[in-house]
Design a protein around this motif. Structure first.
Motif, PDB file in Angstrom:
ATOM      1  N   LYS A 288       0.845  -1.188   0.000  1.00 53.70           N
ATOM      2  CA  LYS A 288       0.000   0.000   0.000  1.00 53.70           C
ATOM      3  C   LYS A 288       0.880   1.236   0.000  1.00 53.70           C
ATOM      4  O   LYS A 288       1.872   1.305   0.728  1.00 53.70           O
ATOM      5  CB  LYS A 288      -0.916   0.023   1.236  1.00 53.70           C
ATOM      6  N   GLN A 305      -2.245   3.519  -4.006  1.00 56.20           N
ATOM      7  CA  GLN A 305      -2.593   2.214  -4.541  1.00 56.20           C
ATOM      8  C   GLN A 305      -2.587   1.168  -3.436  1.00 56.20           C
ATOM      9  O   GLN A 305      -1.873   1.290  -2.438  1.00 56.20           O
ATOM     10  CB  GLN A 305      -1.611   1.789  -5.638  1.00 56.20           C
ATOM     11  N   VAL A 306      -3.390   0.141  -3.621  1.00 49.56           N
ATOM     12  CA  VAL A 306      -3.344  -1.070  -2.823  1.00 49.56           C
ATOM     13  C   VAL A 306      -3.100  -2.209  -3.804  1.00 49.56           C
ATOM     14  O   VAL A 306      -3.877  -2.377  -4.751  1.00 49.56           O
ATOM     15  CB  VAL A 306      -4.650  -1.297  -2.048  1.00 49.56           C
ATOM     16  N   VAL A 336      -6.288   3.989  -4.599  1.00 47.65           N
ATOM     17  CA  VAL A 336      -6.908   4.531  -3.387  1.00 47.65           C
ATOM     18  C   VAL A 336      -7.679   5.796  -3.728  1.00 47.65           C
ATOM     19  O   VAL A 336      -8.761   6.053  -3.212  1.00 47.65           O
ATOM     20  CB  VAL A 336      -5.838   4.807  -2.316  1.00 47.65           C
TER      21      VAL A 336
END
Length: 411
Positions: A288, A305-306, A336
């Motif tokens: 993450k 972002q994940v 995200v």
């Protein structure tokens, strides 16, 4: 390493440069011969070299022209370690790779460290040190250790090697015995992450609309590896915490943009089981990150972002010279903040790879691997998991079938 082995390696690897490679074979052969003349007790010289060929039916992969077939897949390293006494060691390694546009044949100081082990449970390393993260981060270049021509790219992407492989700083490490419950080896580290202008991180940002990109980074983290009471079973947990600073320009604009990834966290859970001729490996990686930017349009000022990923792998040694294996690898990208326009449709924002391989060992220090990859998806430029828009002006296909042939030797 004896002179007989040096002669055998000389027959296998000619003293010429391979096409597209900047690593002369004669250099590595001389290193083998030199190692035969230095005391094994105090100084060790070792190295490795691999050459590959890859061909795919649709998309190009890892910045290589695989859709036409390419042998531009070369890497090698040479290291020297000196055991000063029972507690103190020093070592250094030079490394070079030419995998498509990755590395491009520029020799680098891969690691250089001083290692002092005070007790079994406490040691110190300082310098440019390999990072302990998951099963293979600190050994991913040593392809002779495993049957795969390419490690699962969902977790060990070649195009992002530089942001996880090493740090310039320090380690604390040791092994703690747990009596009948086995033992735990641990590493805690911190330092600066080296930058590489010829890497997937830079190419991905450029394909996303930026130019003249530079960056720097820092990291801290730990790895805890449990050798369980079950024979051959190892389990572990790793975490890394990083920050990165970027600068660059938006394509078509005269202003300079800067950005800061103020949170980048990777968590790895992994398992290894070896019993007889069988080996099982598995790892889950959660990544993450959150980034803040300046000098860009409002919609781009906050992003993140994940990216969960995982693989499971199974291999079996049929004979002392033949090993077969297969793995399943998956990667997902989820924003995200919906700040950057991402590709849509079949294949976008994920990469799934089913791989089968066979490894031959004609000699003790020489291996040949044939590997088939059946890939669904292509991710996106920001994810930098092998596929880049710059190499696909007509667009990318949702599937890629690829054959990789790779040979390597080590001493």
């Amino acid at each position: 390493m004896n002179k007989g082995l040096a002669r055998r390696v000389g027959k296998i690897i000619p003293s010429v440069d391979l096409p597209g490679s900047k690593i002369p074979m004669l250099f590595l052969l001389l290193a083998v011969q030199a190692s035969a003349q230095i005391s094994k007790e105090a100084v060790q010289i070792h190295g490795f070299f691999s050459q590959g060929y890859a061909i795919s039916d649709h998309n190009n992969y890892l910045t290589m022209d695989t859709s036409r077939g390419t042998a531009q897949m070369t890497d090698g390293g040479l290291n020297l370690t000196w055991r000063v006494n029972n507690k103190l060691r020093v070592g250094v390694q030079a490394y070079d790779r030419y995998i498509g546009e990755l590395g491009k044949g520029r020799v680098s100081l891969d690691w250089a460290q001083v290692d002092y082990r005070l007790r079994d449970w406490l040691g110190f390393r300082a310098g440019k040190v390999k990072t302990a993260l998951g099963l293979f981060t600190d050994s991913q270049d040593e392809e002779f250790l495993y049957p795969w021509a390419l490690l699962p790219q969902s977790v060990y992407p070649l195009d992002l090697r530089e942001i996880a492989y090493a740090h310039i700083g320090f380690d604390l490490y040791g092994v703690i015995g747990l009596r009948r419950f086995g033992s735990v080896s641990y590493t805690a580290y911190g330092g600066k992450v080296p930058a590489d202008s010829r890497s997937g991180l830079v190419y991905g940002l450029e394909d996303s609309g930026f130019s003249n990109v530079t960056y720097s980074g820092r990291t801290t983290g730990y790895d805890a590896r449990w050798s369980t009471p079950v024979k051959g079973l190892t389990a572990g947990l790793s975490q890394s915490f990083g920050q990165r600073d970027y600068s660059g320009e938006i394509d078509g604009a005269a202003t300079k943009a800067t950005a800061k990834t103020y949170m980048s966290r990777q968590t790895a859970l992994y398992l290894e089981f070896v019993r007889g001729r069988w080996r099982v490996d598995g790892e889950y990686r959660a990544w993450k990150s959150l980034t803040r930017a300046w000098g860009v349009p409002t919609r781009l000022q906050q992003s993140g972002q994940v990216s969960p990923s995982w693989f499971t792998a199974l291999s079996f040694r049929i004979t002392p010279r033949i090993e077969v294996g297969a793995y399943r690898s998956q990667y997902r990208y989820s924003p995200v903040f919906h700040a950057v326009s991402l590709p849509t449709g079949d294949g976008a924002n994920y990469v799934d790879d089913t791989t089968v391989t066979i490894r031959f060992d004609p000699a003790r220090y020489w291996n040949i691997k044939l590997e088939g990859h059946f890939i669904d998806g292509f991710g996106n430029a920001l994810s930098a998991r092998g596929f880049y828009p710059r190499y696909h002006p007509q667009g990318m296909q949702p599937t890629t079938n690829m054959l990789v042939v790779r040979t390597g030797f080590n001493f």
